[in-house]
Write an enzyme that holds these catalytic residues in place. Sequence first.
Site, PDB file in Angstrom:
ATOM      1  N   PHE A 160     102.274  66.970  43.258  1.00  0.00           N
ATOM      2  CA  PHE A 160     102.322  66.985  45.371  1.00  0.00           C
ATOM      3  C   PHE A 160     101.128  66.649  45.624  1.00  0.00           C
ATOM      4  O   PHE A 160     101.464  66.139  47.025  1.00  0.00           O
ATOM      5  CB  PHE A 160     103.806  67.983  44.798  1.00  0.00           C
ATOM      6  CG  PHE A 160     102.573  69.018  45.549  1.00  0.00           C
ATOM      7  CD1 PHE A 160     101.705  69.101  47.114  1.00  0.00           C
ATOM      8  CD2 PHE A 160     102.170  69.880  44.215  1.00  0.00           C
ATOM      9  CE1 PHE A 160     101.055  70.573  46.912  1.00  0.00           C
ATOM     10  CE2 PHE A 160     101.549  71.088  44.822  1.00  0.00           C
ATOM     11  CZ  PHE A 160     100.925  71.480  45.687  1.00  0.00           C
ATOM     12  N   LYS A 184     106.489  57.868  37.633  1.00  0.00           N
ATOM     13  CA  LYS A 184     107.144  59.094  38.194  1.00  0.00           C
ATOM     14  C   LYS A 184     106.793  59.973  39.677  1.00  0.00           C
ATOM     15  O   LYS A 184     105.687  60.653  39.307  1.00  0.00           O
ATOM     16  CB  LYS A 184     107.917  59.967  36.813  1.00  0.00           C
ATOM     17  CG  LYS A 184     109.309  60.762  36.922  1.00  0.00           C
ATOM     18  CD  LYS A 184     108.884  62.393  36.170  1.00  0.00           C
ATOM     19  CE  LYS A 184     108.331  63.548  37.286  1.00  0.00           C
ATOM     20  NZ  LYS A 184     108.331  63.626  38.942  1.00  0.00           N
ATOM     21  N   GLU A 187     108.518  65.399  42.346  1.00  0.00           N
ATOM     22  CA  GLU A 187     110.225  65.524  42.751  1.00  0.00           C
ATOM     23  C   GLU A 187     109.718  66.424  43.843  1.00  0.00           C
ATOM     24  O   GLU A 187     110.877  66.553  45.215  1.00  0.00           O
ATOM     25  CB  GLU A 187     111.052  66.188  41.733  1.00  0.00           C
ATOM     26  CG  GLU A 187     110.334  68.217  41.592  1.00  0.00           C
ATOM     27  CD  GLU A 187     109.045  67.879  40.103  1.00  0.00           C
ATOM     28  OE1 GLU A 187     108.855  67.039  40.124  1.00  0.00           O
ATOM     29  OE2 GLU A 187     109.125  69.304  40.101  1.00  0.00           O
ATOM     30  N   LYS A 188     108.913  66.549  44.161  1.00  0.00           N
ATOM     31  CA  LYS A 188     107.901  67.481  45.939  1.00  0.00           C
ATOM     32  C   LYS A 188     108.141  67.097  47.848  1.00  0.00           C
ATOM     33  O   LYS A 188     108.939  66.678  48.143  1.00  0.00           O
ATOM     34  CB  LYS A 188     107.704  68.758  45.544  1.00  0.00           C
ATOM     35  CG  LYS A 188     107.588  69.427  44.959  1.00  0.00           C
ATOM     36  CD  LYS A 188     106.874  70.483  45.079  1.00  0.00           C
ATOM     37  CE  LYS A 188     107.197  71.722  44.224  1.00  0.00           C
ATOM     38  NZ  LYS A 188     106.237  71.495  42.412  1.00  0.00           N
ATOM     39  N   SER A 237      99.099  70.664  36.535  1.00  0.00           N
ATOM     40  CA  SER A 237      98.910  71.777  36.537  1.00  0.00           C
ATOM     41  C   SER A 237      98.910  71.394  34.577  1.00  0.00           C
ATOM     42  O   SER A 237      98.964  70.310  34.200  1.00  0.00           O
ATOM     43  CB  SER A 237     100.243  72.533  36.429  1.00  0.00           C
ATOM     44  OG  SER A 237     101.217  72.128  35.217  1.00  0.00           O
ATOM     45  N   CYS A 292      92.416  69.002  44.037  1.00  0.00           N
ATOM     46  CA  CYS A 292      91.667  69.501  42.999  1.00  0.00           C
ATOM     47  C   CYS A 292      90.626  69.605  42.898  1.00  0.00           C
ATOM     48  O   CYS A 292      89.682  70.274  42.102  1.00  0.00           O
ATOM     49  CB  CYS A 292      92.575  67.840  41.470  1.00  0.00           C
ATOM     50  SG  CYS A 292      92.159  66.876  42.414  1.00  0.00           S
ATOM     51  N   GLU A 391      94.077  79.262  38.809  1.00  0.00           N
ATOM     52  CA  GLU A 391      94.034  78.197  40.322  1.00  0.00           C
ATOM     53  C   GLU A 391      94.688  78.920  41.284  1.00  0.00           C
ATOM     54  O   GLU A 391      96.082  79.182  41.289  1.00  0.00           O
ATOM     55  CB  GLU A 391      94.316  76.826  39.878  1.00  0.00           C
ATOM     56  CG  GLU A 391      94.053  75.972  40.682  1.00  0.00           C
ATOM     57  CD  GLU A 391      94.547  74.743  40.690  1.00  0.00           C
ATOM     58  OE1 GLU A 391      95.572  74.501  38.933  1.00  0.00           O
ATOM     59  OE2 GLU A 391      93.476  73.431  40.813  1.00  0.00           O
TER      60      GLU A 391
HETATM   61  P1  NAD Z   1     103.006  70.175  38.427  1.00  0.00           P
HETATM   62  O1  NAD Z   1     102.902  69.959  36.946  1.00  0.00           O
HETATM   63  O2  NAD Z   1     103.926  71.255  38.590  1.00  0.00           O
HETATM   64  O3  NAD Z   1     103.777  68.790  38.588  1.00  0.00           O
HETATM   65  C1  NAD Z   1     103.291  67.172  38.061  1.00  0.00           C
HETATM   66  C2  NAD Z   1     104.073  66.599  37.214  1.00  0.00           C
HETATM   67  O4  NAD Z   1     104.671  67.002  35.840  1.00  0.00           O
HETATM   68  C3  NAD Z   1     105.596  66.546  37.974  1.00  0.00           C
HETATM   69  O5  NAD Z   1     105.801  65.228  38.776  1.00  0.00           O
HETATM   70  C4  NAD Z   1     106.238  67.718  37.693  1.00  0.00           C
HETATM   71  O6  NAD Z   1     107.697  66.664  37.355  1.00  0.00           O
HETATM   72  C5  NAD Z   1     105.955  67.634  36.257  1.00  0.00           C
HETATM   73  N1  NAD Z   1     106.031  68.617  34.831  1.00  0.00           N
HETATM   74  C6  NAD Z   1     105.598  69.830  36.551  1.00  0.00           C
HETATM   75  N2  NAD Z   1     106.022  71.206  34.951  1.00  0.00           N
HETATM   76  C7  NAD Z   1     106.200  70.395  33.898  1.00  0.00           C
HETATM   77  C8  NAD Z   1     106.582  70.593  32.590  1.00  0.00           C
HETATM   78  N3  NAD Z   1     106.709  71.742  31.946  1.00  0.00           N
HETATM   79  N4  NAD Z   1     106.931  69.586  31.774  1.00  0.00           N
HETATM   80  C9  NAD Z   1     107.121  68.391  31.921  1.00  0.00           C
HETATM   81  N5  NAD Z   1     106.495  68.079  32.888  1.00  0.00           N
HETATM   82  C10 NAD Z   1     106.502  68.635  34.126  1.00  0.00           C
HETATM   83  O7  NAD Z   1     101.195  70.375  39.189  1.00  0.00           O
HETATM   84  P2  NAD Z   1     101.869  69.987  40.851  1.00  0.00           P
HETATM   85  O8  NAD Z   1     102.033  71.725  41.307  1.00  0.00           O
HETATM   86  O9  NAD Z   1     102.877  68.604  41.036  1.00  0.00           O
HETATM   87  O10 NAD Z   1     100.571  70.118  41.101  1.00  0.00           O
HETATM   88  C11 NAD Z   1      99.098  70.845  41.085  1.00  0.00           C
HETATM   89  C12 NAD Z   1      98.603  70.408  40.303  1.00  0.00           C
HETATM   90  O11 NAD Z   1      98.176  69.552  40.115  1.00  0.00           O
HETATM   91  C13 NAD Z   1      97.167  71.508  40.292  1.00  0.00           C
HETATM   92  O12 NAD Z   1      96.765  72.003  39.003  1.00  0.00           O
HETATM   93  C14 NAD Z   1      95.894  70.893  40.677  1.00  0.00           C
HETATM   94  O13 NAD Z   1      94.525  71.599  40.535  1.00  0.00           O
HETATM   95  C15 NAD Z   1      96.016  69.066  40.059  1.00  0.00           C
HETATM   96  N6  NAD Z   1      95.694  68.417  39.681  1.00  0.00           N
HETATM   97  C16 NAD Z   1      94.557  67.534  39.535  1.00  0.00           C
HETATM   98  C17 NAD Z   1      94.049  65.969  39.646  1.00  0.00           C
HETATM   99  C18 NAD Z   1      92.741  65.636  38.647  1.00  0.00           C
HETATM  100  O14 NAD Z   1      92.373  64.751  39.360  1.00  0.00           O
HETATM  101  N7  NAD Z   1      92.410  67.152  38.064  1.00  0.00           N
HETATM  102  C19 NAD Z   1      94.560  65.940  40.739  1.00  0.00           C
HETATM  103  C20 NAD Z   1      95.633  66.550  41.440  1.00  0.00           C
HETATM  104  C21 NAD Z   1      96.489  67.344  41.275  1.00  0.00           C
END
Ligand code: NAD
Length: 506
Positions: A160, A184, A187-188, A237, A292, A391
């Site tokens: 998101f 994809k 969803e937020k 994540s 991140c 985090e």
């Molecule tokens: P998230 O993992 O909750 O969601 C990311 C995507 O994965 C979404 O599209 C979601 O629908 C899907 N998803 C979530 N949980 C899932 C599961 N259990 N099984 C399958 N799909 C799932 O992450 P977020 O809250 O949207 O983003 C924040 C996180 O992203 C933080 O941990 C941040 O550090 C990380 N991030 C990392 C970078 C990088 O380049 N390292 C960049 C941006 C964000």
Amino acid sequence: MATSHFSTQSNPLKVPNLIGGKFIESKSLTFIDVINPATQEVLSQVPLTTNEEFKAAVAAAKKAFPSWRNTPITKRQRVMLKFQELIRRDMDKLALNVTTEQGKTLKDAQGDVFRGLEVVEHACGMATLQMGEYVSNVSHGIDTFSIREPLGVCAGICPFNFPAMIPLWMFPVAVTCGNTFILKPSEKDPGASMLLSQLAMEAGLPEGVLNIVHGAHDTVNAICDHDDIKAISFVGSNVAGMHIYARAAAKGKRVQSNMGAKNHAVVMPDASVDATINALIAAGFGAAGQRCMALSTVVFVGGSKPWESILVERAKALKVNAGTEADADLGPVISIQAKERIHRLIQSGFESGARLLLDGRSIVPGYESGNFIGPTILADVRSDMECYKEEIFGPVLLLTEADSLEEAISFVNENKYGNGATIFTRSGVAARKFQTEIEAGQVGINVPIPVPLPFFSFTGNKASFAGDLNFYGKAGVNFYTQIKTITQNWKDSDSDDKINMAMPTS
Ligand code: NAD
């Protein structure tokens, strides 16, 4: 309902899928509300794309692949050239969408779009980036060369926090290499992806080359399992990223997975006070700490006390407000659940002995229902505290101390994450030692954690990354292409008149 444009008829708007060049309203019975985090207003509803719709999107991408991969690279580049122009044209519209759905300030949202735009600009030079290699005469009359070919259908799963930049890390590189794509969005906040897909098609991307599906776990699992999808780019994540990495690898797919972070700054006693404090404030609290590459922990070599009052004074001066307000320095966090989680981590830090130098748990007048948290600073943080181990992903800066640079480096290296780390110092010797010994994948020296520009790659390390080919840059092109090595034998005389049963040597 199929339309060539993203329709805004229903209220709240139902975010469509994009399948084979048409925006099609989902037949799903389940929708998730997309919520303005500053007001809780429902902006739109995003479907859990049905399995039939998902399969249709992959089929459309598969159908579009043969003709797209055979489209001259110069033509594919020209689509990107037009695409970057259209992103510039619609910069304000894109940024407003990011602010409304994600919460960050308008200026920061422009940065979100701009850092993605730079990847599109880089993709305009794909012919050079995708060049193969050639060695003439590896044996008598024999030459060997390698070419990089597109993989087929690739997919991207987005978080998101950068609704424009992260989709733009993915599909422009993939499609300019000749692949077709299933995106994809989070969803937020799917709005920026939808606007970008419209622009990509306006720029001339043929139907089926970029498709968009929505949802959460089930859609993600379908992407991991589908045999026609060859590669997955994921950002988010660790829980999701490692699940996707394992599940997709079991199906033989390649995966690049950028995940969570706990980024540290080491501040040496000789560091320039003003520049260091300003950098810590910007990188700690910018985007409400939801980057991140946010700086979440500061290790003061020689003690934090001399730095604390000025840090608190400048953090206090930041204006917390809705991202659309002109005076906002930081906006809300993404959801009520995120806000509650961050509150809990602040409280647990305090209860386990950290000093709460600045408490941002308050409301913003005029936006009482928004998910706001102001800059928060906890000092005397230890590595066994929950607020350090997790985090936080909010505007919370943790301060700790070390007696020496060696001790500070060990502290940072003991952390499981390795996204970024930075040092502030006037000593070249200290900076060089830090750069050499630190285990983070992206290192700053007198700059807050830097996100590398697209001619480099985003190079997270340890638990912050899984895979071996990073996002964008040369590694990104390698990720989205398969190398093929060709050996050819053209001789002007027919001299191979004997069978040679031994392993060929030159
Ligand atoms: P998230 O993992 O909750 O969601 C990311 C995507 O994965 C979404 O599209 C979601 O629908 C899907 N998803 C979530 N949980 C899932 C599961 N259990 N099984 C399958 N799909 C799932 O992450 P977020 O809250 O949207 O983003 C924040 C996180 O992203 C933080 O941990 C941040 O550090 C990380 N991030 C990392 C970078 C990088 O380049 N390292 C960049 C941006 C964000």
